[in-house]
Design a protein around this motif. Structure first.
Motif, PDB file in Angstrom:
ATOM      1  N   UNK A   1     -50.301   1.831 125.843  1.00 27.80           N
ATOM      2  CA  UNK A   1     -51.534   1.769 125.045  1.00 27.80           C
ATOM      3  C   UNK A   1     -52.703   1.279 125.892  1.00 27.80           C
ATOM      4  N   UNK A   2     -52.463   0.250 126.707  1.00 26.67           N
ATOM      5  CA  UNK A   2     -53.523  -0.240 127.589  1.00 26.67           C
ATOM      6  C   UNK A   2     -53.930   0.821 128.604  1.00 26.67           C
TER       7      UNK A   2
ATOM      8  N   UNK B   1     -57.783   4.889 130.626  1.00 25.27           N
ATOM      9  CA  UNK B   1     -58.153   6.279 130.933  1.00 25.27           C
ATOM     10  C   UNK B   1     -59.290   6.759 130.044  1.00 25.27           C
ATOM     11  N   UNK B   2     -59.262   6.389 128.768  1.00 20.48           N
ATOM     12  CA  UNK B   2     -60.329   6.799 127.851  1.00 20.48           C
ATOM     13  C   UNK B   2     -61.658   6.206 128.295  1.00 20.48           C
ATOM     14  N   UNK B   3     -61.663   4.922 128.611  1.00 25.69           N
ATOM     15  CA  UNK B   3     -62.883   4.248 129.052  1.00 25.69           C
ATOM     16  C   UNK B   3     -63.380   4.857 130.363  1.00 25.69           C
TER      17      UNK B   3
ATOM     18  N   UNK C   1     -62.776   7.865 131.605  1.00 23.28           N
ATOM     19  CA  UNK C   1     -63.251   9.233 131.387  1.00 23.28           C
ATOM     20  C   UNK C   1     -64.606   9.270 130.686  1.00 23.28           C
ATOM     21  N   UNK C   2     -64.820   8.375 129.728  1.00 22.98           N
ATOM     22  CA  UNK C   2     -66.118   8.336 129.056  1.00 22.98           C
ATOM     23  C   UNK C   2     -67.233   7.971 130.030  1.00 22.98           C
ATOM     24  N   UNK C   3     -67.009   6.959 130.834  1.00 21.27           N
ATOM     25  CA  UNK C   3     -68.028   6.574 131.815  1.00 21.27           C
ATOM     26  C   UNK C   3     -68.201   7.643 132.887  1.00 21.27           C
ATOM     27  N   UNK C   4     -67.113   8.228 133.342  1.00 23.38           N
ATOM     28  CA  UNK C   4     -67.172   9.243 134.386  1.00 23.38           C
ATOM     29  C   UNK C   4     -67.872  10.510 133.923  1.00 23.38           C
ATOM     30  N   UNK C   5     -67.849  10.770 132.625  1.00 22.97           N
ATOM     31  CA  UNK C   5     -68.492  11.981 132.106  1.00 22.97           C
ATOM     32  C   UNK C   5     -70.018  11.841 132.012  1.00 22.97           C
ATOM     33  N   UNK C   6     -70.525  10.610 132.130  1.00 25.81           N
ATOM     34  CA  UNK C   6     -71.970  10.401 132.080  1.00 25.81           C
ATOM     35  C   UNK C   6     -72.616  10.900 133.368  1.00 25.81           C
ATOM     36  N   UNK C   7     -73.853  11.331 133.250  1.00 24.80           N
ATOM     37  CA  UNK C   7     -74.597  11.753 134.438  1.00 24.80           C
ATOM     38  C   UNK C   7     -75.007  10.515 135.231  1.00 24.80           C
ATOM     39  N   UNK C   8     -75.394  10.732 136.486  1.00 25.44           N
ATOM     40  CA  UNK C   8     -75.859   9.620 137.313  1.00 25.44           C
ATOM     41  C   UNK C   8     -77.075   8.951 136.679  1.00 25.44           C
TER      42      UNK C   8
ATOM     43  N   UNK D   1     -69.672   4.178 141.498  1.00 26.82           N
ATOM     44  CA  UNK D   1     -68.603   3.494 142.222  1.00 26.82           C
ATOM     45  C   UNK D   1     -68.053   2.272 141.464  1.00 26.82           C
ATOM     46  N   UNK D   2     -68.754   1.843 140.422  1.00 24.16           N
ATOM     47  CA  UNK D   2     -68.306   0.690 139.626  1.00 24.16           C
ATOM     48  C   UNK D   2     -67.426   1.067 138.440  1.00 24.16           C
ATOM     49  N   UNK D   3     -67.281   2.351 138.194  1.00 22.06           N
ATOM     50  CA  UNK D   3     -66.584   2.800 136.981  1.00 22.06           C
ATOM     51  C   UNK D   3     -65.143   2.290 136.936  1.00 22.06           C
ATOM     52  N   UNK D   4     -64.426   2.394 138.031  1.00 21.71           N
ATOM     53  CA  UNK D   4     -63.014   1.949 138.039  1.00 21.71           C
ATOM     54  C   UNK D   4     -62.928   0.473 137.677  1.00 21.71           C
TER      55      UNK D   4
END
Length: 76
Positions: A35-36, A41-43, A45-52, A63-66
């Motif tokens: 679950x964690x 992964x959801x968090x 993917x949501x941040x990674x899908x945002x534009x710069x 580079x801070x997303x992870x």
């Protein structure tokens, strides 16, 4: 002799209960970990899908997303 048989049955029942409790604990731990990980992964993917530009608007570098996703889900 009946007393010895009764003691063995009690010991076996206790050992079986202890084993079952440990197995339930392992299963619960695995469910929690999965679950964690899904939340991470959801968090991510949501941040990674945002534009710069969107990320810059909220003060986040790509580079801070992870680290952000990890901190959000698992804590400091």
């Amino acid at each position: 002799m009946a007393h010895a048989l009764n003691t063995t049955t009690t010991t076996t029942t206790t050992a079986t209960s202890s084993l079952m409790a440990r197995l339930r604990g392992v299963a619960e731990s695995a469910r929690t970990s999965w679950a964690l990980h899904r939340e991470y992964k959801r968090t991510f993917n949501e941040l990674d899908s945002l534009t710069d530009r969107d990320l810059a608007d909220i003060g986040v570098r790509r580079s801070d997303i992870v680290d952000l996703a990890r901190t959000h889900v698992y804590g400091a």
